[in-house]
Design an enzyme around this catalytic site. Structure first.
Site, PDB file in Angstrom:
ATOM      1  N   GLY A  17      57.791   7.348  14.411  1.00  0.00           N
ATOM      2  CA  GLY A  17      58.992   7.112  15.367  1.00  0.00           C
ATOM      3  C   GLY A  17      60.314   5.844  14.730  1.00  0.00           C
ATOM      4  O   GLY A  17      60.722   6.584  15.582  1.00  0.00           O
ATOM      5  N   MET A  18      59.819   6.228  14.014  1.00  0.00           N
ATOM      6  CA  MET A  18      61.205   5.808  12.888  1.00  0.00           C
ATOM      7  C   MET A  18      61.368   6.604  11.612  1.00  0.00           C
ATOM      8  O   MET A  18      62.854   7.149  11.396  1.00  0.00           O
ATOM      9  CB  MET A  18      61.091   4.471  13.014  1.00  0.00           C
ATOM     10  CG  MET A  18      60.801   3.527  13.247  1.00  0.00           C
ATOM     11  SD  MET A  18      60.726   1.483  13.132  1.00  0.00           S
ATOM     12  CE  MET A  18      59.306   1.646  12.639  1.00  0.00           C
ATOM     13  N   GLU A  20      59.761  10.055   8.453  1.00  0.00           N
ATOM     14  CA  GLU A  20      58.736  10.923   8.208  1.00  0.00           C
ATOM     15  C   GLU A  20      58.482  10.060   6.797  1.00  0.00           C
ATOM     16  O   GLU A  20      59.163   9.900   5.973  1.00  0.00           O
ATOM     17  CB  GLU A  20      59.569  11.718   8.438  1.00  0.00           C
ATOM     18  CG  GLU A  20      59.479  12.475  10.047  1.00  0.00           C
ATOM     19  CD  GLU A  20      60.409  14.364   9.433  1.00  0.00           C
ATOM     20  OE1 GLU A  20      60.823  14.580  10.440  1.00  0.00           O
ATOM     21  OE2 GLU A  20      61.824  14.387   8.827  1.00  0.00           O
ATOM     22  N   LYS A  39      59.724   8.000   2.016  1.00  0.00           N
ATOM     23  CA  LYS A  39      60.164   8.062   3.317  1.00  0.00           C
ATOM     24  C   LYS A  39      61.203   8.210   3.970  1.00  0.00           C
ATOM     25  O   LYS A  39      61.972   7.506   3.345  1.00  0.00           O
ATOM     26  CB  LYS A  39      59.239   6.510   3.692  1.00  0.00           C
ATOM     27  CG  LYS A  39      59.600   6.179   5.563  1.00  0.00           C
ATOM     28  CD  LYS A  39      58.379   4.465   5.236  1.00  0.00           C
ATOM     29  CE  LYS A  39      58.771   3.861   6.361  1.00  0.00           C
ATOM     30  NZ  LYS A  39      58.287   3.081   7.426  1.00  0.00           N
ATOM     31  N   ASP A 145      51.508  -5.172  10.936  1.00  0.00           N
ATOM     32  CA  ASP A 145      51.300  -4.352  11.136  1.00  0.00           C
ATOM     33  C   ASP A 145      49.657  -3.626  10.210  1.00  0.00           C
ATOM     34  O   ASP A 145      49.747  -2.211   9.604  1.00  0.00           O
ATOM     35  CB  ASP A 145      52.169  -2.943  11.181  1.00  0.00           C
ATOM     36  CG  ASP A 145      51.656  -1.862  11.481  1.00  0.00           C
ATOM     37  OD1 ASP A 145      51.062  -1.674  12.296  1.00  0.00           O
ATOM     38  OD2 ASP A 145      52.764  -0.570  11.305  1.00  0.00           O
TER      39      ASP A 145
END
Length: 476
Positions: A17-18, A20, A39, A145
């Site tokens: 969502g933030m 790639e 990233k 996470d």
């Protein structure tokens, strides 16, 4: 191929969502290459100042972590309007992909491998949880996470956790109260409720991951997100791991349930305690090297994928070399510079040995003499045994003897004594190599029957073809 600063983006690995995530290569001078993961912030977030600050905080935080079970951060930068982080590329699969393939093949992960992976993740978490700043103050880092997507397993049997993008350190946290961050199914009860967290939240999440590895199913999965959140808040472990996996050894289930306690105070005090318990369980499950065991398991599970990835990397390297015009790289990573060709030294030919201008004696002369004697003896025997045929046989016999004599004289007679050779001023450009390493130099040559011949000042000179190895022009 898309470029981002000094990086060549080879393929997109994942999109969140933030940001790639790309598999990339850093190309340096003289063809230097290194495979990395890059990233990159999604374009629509590049102008979001709050998000950019969080992204920079992630880079600074993750760069402090240097542990064998944490993917290393190498660089943080900006190319045009794109912010990015480059990090260690792990050649392997994330745990989510592994569990998906195992499920598709209708089998379970070996208990020893599940315990080893969880132990390695616990070691990484313990390291991160205990990090301090330069003044010695604890940073109180929480990953927030821990999920199968963020646990990478290399084809060499290494276990690494990634993505501290939502990690919280007390020195720079601005997380809004009530805001949920992390994969929903792997949250702790306090995280799902939006309460304050400490490092024991990560221990609960690791317990959820271990449960899934041992049983092959998710612990918390409701009909909706709200239903899933309610299950997490209650933290009921149903069914028990042993009910789904009969191979679970006695004693392991209690350790899984301790990590999954609803109240943080009832869980492991720190990740190192959980690591120690899992280590002791691992000793009971295997006598060999667990890293080697995991390596073999990964190579067996993803054999075709490994070969395909290796081929893709080779093709990508060739494309980069073609675009950059750089020299190829050796398999061990050393740069091979094209060495200038050294001029070849011409070999000095030895002058040919002087050869007598005479016919060489043929090796079959002795055989011919014996044959001649045998013929004479046969004729003599016939005339002695059958005198009446003497008149008829003798003319033919004399004719045969004469022909044999002529043949011998023409082919095998000794050369007459050498006479003074007339001076020959012709250019001798033909090299005739004879058997026995003899060499003749002729001005020219021609074929005559079974012989090679040349015209010498004293007359025609021939040699049998059978005695000649080669005829070629002399080098100038």
């Amino acid at each position: 191929m898309e470029r981002l600063g000094s990086y060549v983006l080879l393929e997109k690995v994942a999109t969140g969502g933030m940001a790639e995530l790309y598999k990339a290569k850093k190309v340096g001078i003289e063809g230097f290459e290194r495979v990395l993961a890059v990233k990159k912030i999604l374009p629509h977030l590049s102008s979001d100042e709050e998000f950019i600050n969080m992204f920079i905080s992630e880079a600074k935080l993750a760069a402090r972590l240097n542990h064998k079970n944490i993917a290393q951060i190498y660089d943080f930068g900006k190319a045009e309007e794109n912010y990015f982080i480059s990090m260690e590329y792990v050649r392997g699969k994330d745990l989510k992909a592994i569990l998906k393939k195992i499920s598709a093949e209708r089998r379970k992960m070996p208990v020893a491998i599940a315990v080893f992976i969880a132990k390695e993740v616990a070691a990484a978490l313990d390291y991160a949880h205990k990090q301090k700043d330069d003044s010695g103050k604890e940073l109180n880092i929480i990953h927030r996470d821990i999920s199968p997507q963020n646990i990478l397993i290399s084809y060499d049997g290494d276990v690494k956790i990634i993505d501290f993008g939502i990690a919280k350190a007390s020195s720079h946290s601005k997380t809004t109260t009530g805001m949920l961050k992390g994969k929903l199914s792997y949250m702790s009860p306090e995280q799902a409720s939006g309460k304050a967290l400490d490092h024991r939240s990560d221990i609960f999440s690791l317990g959820v991951v271990l449960y899934e590895m041992l049983t092959g199913r998710k612990l918390f999965k409701g009909d909706s997100e709200i239903g899933t959140l309610e299950m997490i808040k209650k933290a009921k472990v149903e069914p028990l791991p042993s009910a789904l996996n009969m191979e679970l050894p006695e004693g392991l289930e209690s350790k899984v349930l301790r990590a999954l306690a609803r109240e943080a105070s009832e869980r492991y005090l720190n990740a190192s305690d959980m690591e120690l318990d899992l280590w002791s369980e691992g000793l009971k499950l295997t006598d060999g090297n667990p890293t080697l065991m995991l390596k073999r398991y990964m190579n067996d599970l993803f054999r075709s994928e490994i070969e395909s990835e290796q081929m893709s990397e080779k093709i990508a390297s060739l494309k980069i070399e073609k675009e950059e015009g750089i020299s190829p790289i050796s398999p061990i990573g050393h740069i091979e510079e094209a060495a200038p060709e050294k001029p070849k030294k011409e070999k000095k030919e030895k002058p040919p040995k002087p050869v007598k201008a005479s016919m060489p004696r043929r090796k079959g002369s002795f055989s011919c003499i014996i044959f001649f004697i045998i013929v004479v003896l046969i004729i003599a025997g016939i005339t002695f045994m059958f005198p009446s045929y003497k008149a008829k046989v003798m003319p033919y016999a004399l004719d045969i003897v004469e022909k044999i004599t002529d043949l011998y004289q023409s082919q095998f007679r000794e050369a007459p004594e050498e006479k003074p050779v007339l001076q020959d001023t012709r250019s001798r450009d033909i090299v005739v190599e004879m058997k026995g390493s003899r060499t003749l130099l002729w001005a020219d040559y021609f074929e005559e029957g079974n012989n090679y011949c040349t015209n010498e000042p004293h007359g025609k000179f021939c040699v049998p073809k059978d005695d000649v190895v080669s005829i070629k022009k002399a080098k100038k």
